[in-house]
Design an enzyme around this catalytic site. Structure first.
Site, mmCIF file in Angstrom:
data_model
loop_
_atom_site.group_PDB
_atom_site.id
_atom_site.type_symbol
_atom_site.label_atom_id
_atom_site.label_comp_id
_atom_site.label_asym_id
_atom_site.label_seq_id
_atom_site.Cartn_x
_atom_site.Cartn_y
_atom_site.Cartn_z
ATOM 1 N N LYS A 156 -10.961 11.011 4.571
ATOM 2 C CA LYS A 156 -10.611 9.789 3.844
ATOM 3 C C LYS A 156 -11.808 9.192 3.122
ATOM 4 C CE LYS A 156 -7.168 8.185 7.245
ATOM 5 N NZ LYS A 156 -5.898 8.266 6.522
ATOM 6 N N ARG A 185 12.422 4.664 2.382
ATOM 7 C CA ARG A 185 13.713 4.258 1.807
ATOM 8 C C ARG A 185 13.537 3.684 0.408
ATOM 9 N NH1 ARG A 185 18.324 4.913 4.317
ATOM 10 N NH2 ARG A 185 18.408 4.957 6.587
ATOM 11 N N GLY A 238 -1.207 9.782 12.874
ATOM 12 C CA GLY A 238 -2.573 9.280 13.019
ATOM 13 C C GLY A 238 -2.885 9.026 14.458
#
Lengths: 295, 192
Positions: free
Chosen positions: A82, A166, A236
């Site tokens: 990251k 969604r 994670g």
């Protein structure tokens, strides 16, 4: 017979190879070995999992390159790392050490509150988080070759990942029923590049691979995200903050493959030990939420 | 004709999309019973360690080996690794083809590339003259072929990237990531 590296097809292609798989956060080479052994299709190398980043507070930055290199030496599967949003020098460093994918991540403290990295300039591919289709296509416009939901990292609460998946998939369903003359107004509403909105309509899906992330903690959570329509899952804190990481990791891998088979899901959900404790997002102060980072 | 695509992990949906364009009936294979009634099987790109572990966990190893004795199988990238006899490390392999493979032989992702290949058998079988544009993602190479296995394609420096052994096919690149359907057509001719 000239060979071309760093093309968009090649960047997007690696994400396509990760589909139907689980990408796991790991903080040590030993974790990485456990993840690979459990069947992870890639690992995310970092110094602290999101739950600990939350607990520790302060500024969260790119991990020590030496740790990332040690993890790269330990496993044969792809290794991601990251960098902070907008911190293109952290990204240059990660590219220089040869990571396979960079996550320009809201989990770290943003370095730029207006702009993301121009990801077209890199040979290494990028994955970015999103909460809706507009945000996803803005990132693709900047060169991201893979998208994930943001969810709410480090909580073990899947509700935000569901909300974001969604939102993205619902907007794609709306888009596919629109007339072509409605696309410009929809692009304006989304704040997304017109060409990518048009391409998404034609494909009937996001133009790049789309994973779920942020709050997945159980095999059932992972299968839920798959049934909603994502291409794969990031886990994670959910694995290495649980009681029996190796067992839980293997169970989540199986759940993503057999996401439509409730009998197998029941089998793999048995006797996994303690899940990560988790934090209820609906009772969390706004200031503690990190999904709002990114623009 | 009915072709299965191993759907344990990887880009199986991309293979299915191309087979659909070619009007072929397809099925996703995740368990041994899904192999029934198939004329051929494609094993997609993905992570070979993940695919191998899931194949072992769901008792697919022997059924896949038995299927390959009688039917066509094509492995792309991870699928090609899975077809091989040896990859110089301990992971589940079918050992169906007399090839040895080196994983990630071109380097890491920043070394992944596209290149044009000359594949005489493919051009002949499909009656075309164009070279084949291939996409290599953290690709393996086929270190050696022996027995009945034959070299089908190599990159400019001579390293082997495609091989065939009767009705078994292995490519270290990804025809499923392109819009060129010739490799799939070639495979279907082996499955017929």
């Amino acid at each position: 017979m000239e060979q071309q590296t760093g093309t968009f097809a090649v960047k997007k292609g690696l994400a396509q190879m990760l589909k139907g798989g689980v990408i796991m956060d790991v903080v040590t080479p030993e974790h990485a070995r456990i993840a690979e052994e459990a069947g992870a299709c890639a690992v995310m190398a970092l110094e602290r999992v999101p739950a600990d980043i939350r607990a520790n507070g302060g500024v969260a930055r790119m991990s020590d390159p030496d740790l990332i290199l040690k993890i790269m030496d330990t496993v044969t599967i792809p290794v991601m790392a990251k960098c902070r949003i907008g911190h293109f020098v952290e990204a240059q460093i990660l590219e220089a050490i040869g990571v396979d994918y960079i996550d320009e991540s809201e989990v770290l403290t943003p370095a730029d509150e207006a702009n993301h990295i121009n990801k077209h300039l890199f040979k290494v591919p990028f994955v970015c988080g999103c909460r809706n289709l507009g945000e996803a296509l803005r990132r693709v416009g900047e060169g991201a070759a893979m998208i994930r939901t943001k969810g709410e990292a480090g909580t073990g609460d899947v509700v935000e990942a569901v909300r974001h998946a969604r939102a993205v998939l619902g907007d794609i369903r709306r888009l596919t029923t629109m007339a072509d003359e409605e696309l410009m107004a929809f692009a304006k509403e989304l704040g997304a590049p017109y060409e990518l909105v048009k391409e998404t309509k034609e494909l009937g899906r996001m133009p790049v691979v789309n994973f779920a992330a942020g709050g997945v903690a159980t095999p059932a959570d992972a299968a839920l995200m798959m049934q909603l329509g994502v291409d794969g899952v990031f886990v994670g804190s959910g694995i290495f903050k649980s009681g029996d990481p190796a067992r839980r990791a293997a169970a989540i891998v199986k759940a993503v493959t057999h996401y439509q088979d409730a009998g197998i899901l029941a089998e793999v959900s048995k006797n996994l030990g303690e899940p990560m404790v988790g934090r209820n997002v609906s009772q969390m102060p706004e200031a503690e939420k990190i999904a709002g980072r990114g623009w | 004709m009915k072709i299965g695509v191993l759907a344990l992990q990887g880009d199986f949906a991309e293979h299915i999309a191309i087979l659909k364009r070619l009007k072929v009936q397809t099925i996703e294979v995740r368990l041994p019973e899904h192999l029934k009634g198939l004329d051929g099987l494609i094993m997609p790109g993905g992570e070979s360690t993940t695919i191998g572990k899931l194949a072992v966990a769901y008792n697919l190893m022997e059924p896949l080996r038995a299927f390959g004795q009688r039917h066509a199988i094509w492995g792309t990238c991870a699928g090609a690794i899975f077809m091989s006899k040896d990859v110089s490390r301990n992971q589940p392999l079918l050992g169906l083809m007399d090839i040895t493979v080196e994983r990630n032989a071109f380097g890491r992702q920043v070394d992944s590339f596209e290149a044009d290949l000359d594949i005489p058998e493919l051009m002949q079988a499909t009656g075309t003259k164009d070279s084949y544009h291939a996409i290599f993602i953290r690709a393996p190479i086929i270190e050696s072929v022996s027995g009945d296995a034959k070299i089908l394609a190599s990159v400019a420096d001579g390293r082997i990237v495609a091989a065939q052994q009767g009705h078994l096919l292995a490519t270290s690149f990804h025809p499923e990531l392109t819009s060129d359907t010739r490799f799939h057509e070639y495979f279907l001719s082996l499955a017929d």
